[in-house]
Each structure stands twice: as C-alpha cells, then as structure tokens.
Design an enzyme around this catalytic site. Sequence first.
Site, PDB file in Angstrom:
ATOM      1  N   THR A 191       5.056  -0.319 -10.405  1.00  0.00           N
ATOM      2  CA  THR A 191       4.595   0.347  -9.184  1.00  0.00           C
ATOM      3  C   THR A 191       4.969   1.817  -9.313  1.00  0.00           C
ATOM      4  OG1 THR A 191       4.993  -1.682  -7.953  1.00  0.00           O
ATOM      5  CG2 THR A 191       4.612   0.312  -6.673  1.00  0.00           C
ATOM      6  N   MET A 202       1.515  -5.285 -10.233  1.00  0.00           N
ATOM      7  CA  MET A 202       1.531  -6.737 -10.066  1.00  0.00           C
ATOM      8  C   MET A 202       2.425  -7.109  -8.893  1.00  0.00           C
ATOM      9  SD  MET A 202       3.800  -7.497 -13.478  1.00  0.00           S
ATOM     10  CE  MET A 202       5.187  -6.429 -13.908  1.00  0.00           C
ATOM     11  N   VAL A 221      -3.216  -0.084  -3.352  1.00  0.00           N
ATOM     12  CA  VAL A 221      -3.120  -1.422  -2.784  1.00  0.00           C
ATOM     13  C   VAL A 221      -1.683  -1.921  -2.838  1.00  0.00           C
ATOM     14  CG1 VAL A 221      -3.801  -3.839  -3.080  1.00  0.00           C
ATOM     15  CG2 VAL A 221      -5.508  -2.042  -3.290  1.00  0.00           C
ATOM     16  N   LYS A 222      -1.018  -1.718  -3.981  1.00  0.00           N
ATOM     17  CA  LYS A 222       0.340  -2.227  -4.145  1.00  0.00           C
ATOM     18  C   LYS A 222       1.311  -1.543  -3.187  1.00  0.00           C
ATOM     19  CE  LYS A 222       3.821  -4.463  -5.835  1.00  0.00           C
ATOM     20  NZ  LYS A 222       4.395  -4.216  -7.172  1.00  0.00           N
ATOM     21  N   LEU A 223       1.158  -0.244  -2.985  1.00  0.00           N
ATOM     22  CA  LEU A 223       2.054   0.460  -2.074  1.00  0.00           C
ATOM     23  C   LEU A 223       1.868  -0.035  -0.635  1.00  0.00           C
ATOM     24  CD1 LEU A 223       1.855   4.116  -3.444  1.00  0.00           C
ATOM     25  CD2 LEU A 223       3.649   2.417  -3.828  1.00  0.00           C
TER      26      LEU A 223
END
Length: 295
Positions: free
Chosen positions: A95, A120, A169-171
């Site tokens: 990330t 991931m 998206v991950k954040l």
Amino acid sequence: MNKYTVSIIGAGIMGSGIARNLANAGYSPKLYARNPEKIRKLETLGCTIHENPSEAAHEADLVVLCLTEDSILKKEVFDSGLLESKPRIVLDCGTTSLPMTHLLAKECAARNIRFYDCPMTGSKNAAVDGQILFMIGATKKDTEDLRFFLEICGKDTVYCETIGSGQKVKLALNMIQAGIFQVYMEGFSLAQNSGLDPEILKTVLLQSAAKSGIAEFKFPFVFSGNYETHFSLKNMRKDVYHAMELAQTKGTSLPLCKNLPAIYDSGMNAGFAEKDFCSLNEVTAKIRPPKSEHP
C-alpha cells in the site's frame, strides 16, 4: 508458455505466503527480505534467497514488491538499483502513496518496464491460503499474462482500469476498516462504562445488521487479549495517513474518520506499533480477557 521467473522483494508476512503458493505451484521464486533468517525454511520449497533486491530481481520476468511504506520502497527499489536490473514487469502489491506510485510508474516507463499498482487485502492467513484479494490499476486485457500470479496467490482480482486506481481503492478500504473497528471499540467503551458486560454487546453485534468481517475476525483476538500480528498497527496508521492526504488533495470531507490519525498515533505511543491493529483495544475500549487467558 514457459513459467515466468518471479522475484519477491519483501518476503515478510504477506510476501512469504505468496512465495509459498508460487513454489507449491511449481515456480521457484527469488526472494529478498531484510531479515533473511526468518524465511530460510522457504529454501526447502525451491525458493532462493538473495542478499539484495537488485540481485533478486536480476533476469526476473516479474518483480513483486511487498514493501510496507514509501521510505522502505525508496530504499529497496530506487536506492538499491533494482530497476537497473531491467525486469520485464514490476507489480507493487504494497500500500503505497499516490505520489510514490506515480513516481514508480514514471521511472519504470523510462526503462521500458511495465508497472502496475496492485495492492492486496487479506491477513497473513489469506496469503498462506492463496486467498488474497488484489486491486490492480490496469485492465484485465492489459494484464492477461499476469493471470497465473493473480490466480495462484489470490481468490479474486478487481481491475481498477488505470495506474494509481488500485491504490486509491486500497486507501479507501483501509480507512473504512480502521473506522469500523474504532466504532466497535467506542461502542464497547460505552457499554462497559454504563455497567454492561461487553460479552453481551458482542453477542448482539454478531447477530445483528452491525455484524461485519472485521467483527468476526477481530473480536476473538480482542476478547482474548491476543494481538498476534495479522496486519500491524503501524501499517494501518500509515494507510490512514495516506487516505487523509488523498482526501485533502481531493477536497473530500471526512467528518467521522478525520480523527483516526490521532487515534493510531496513540496506539503507536503506547508501544503497539508491531502488534495487530486490534491492539488499539488497549488504548480505547480496554476489554479485558480472563486473567488466565491474558498473554
């Protein structure tokens, strides 16, 4: 098609699980870890351990980055000369901040290296079991030749179309998870301080619309006082800060989540950096397990 030569830079909690699955599928991953002694057992599966990132990436078709933060990525990728080894493809599964992601993309493009952000989600259990969820900043068509990696190591891949979108998206995801967990802790604080046994509230939560994956996974650890690291507090703190930075650049108001950085700072100051982020229980709800179960 011949099997790709895969290099994993950062064979820690997640990277070592990925390496194990690739090895079990017949690949021979080339590994680099800052503490190589922790992954020596992977040599028995056919993995090779290298002294530096550049050596591990030499002649690799695919370099998978599993690094925890921008400063480490700078050291292990830019400062080490990894990109000068000219791998065909670099996949950043950590990330990473948006500025660092775009810098990586730019530097790879200058060397004719394909680059994709591919953060991931999933615990260390998901990594070991090949059940990671990947969010890749690319189209399915553009990354068809990486399907072997995504399918061996993951349960699904969400294609986010453009470079940087996987990280966005991950954040957002990690900010949401941190916020959900904090809401639970504050609910338990309210219950305990009003004289209610937190076990009663837990029983209700797990049978109500307030149930979530976070609750089902984290509550057993919180209530037993076991803060075994599945996702460290320091890494969640880092992601929360990146999310706040993204919100600021995009002019996004976050009235509920804006206090998360200070909450995670308190966890760091209390000495829980390396513990799972559910150790925030110790500075928020302070649910106490029976003395016989407390570590």
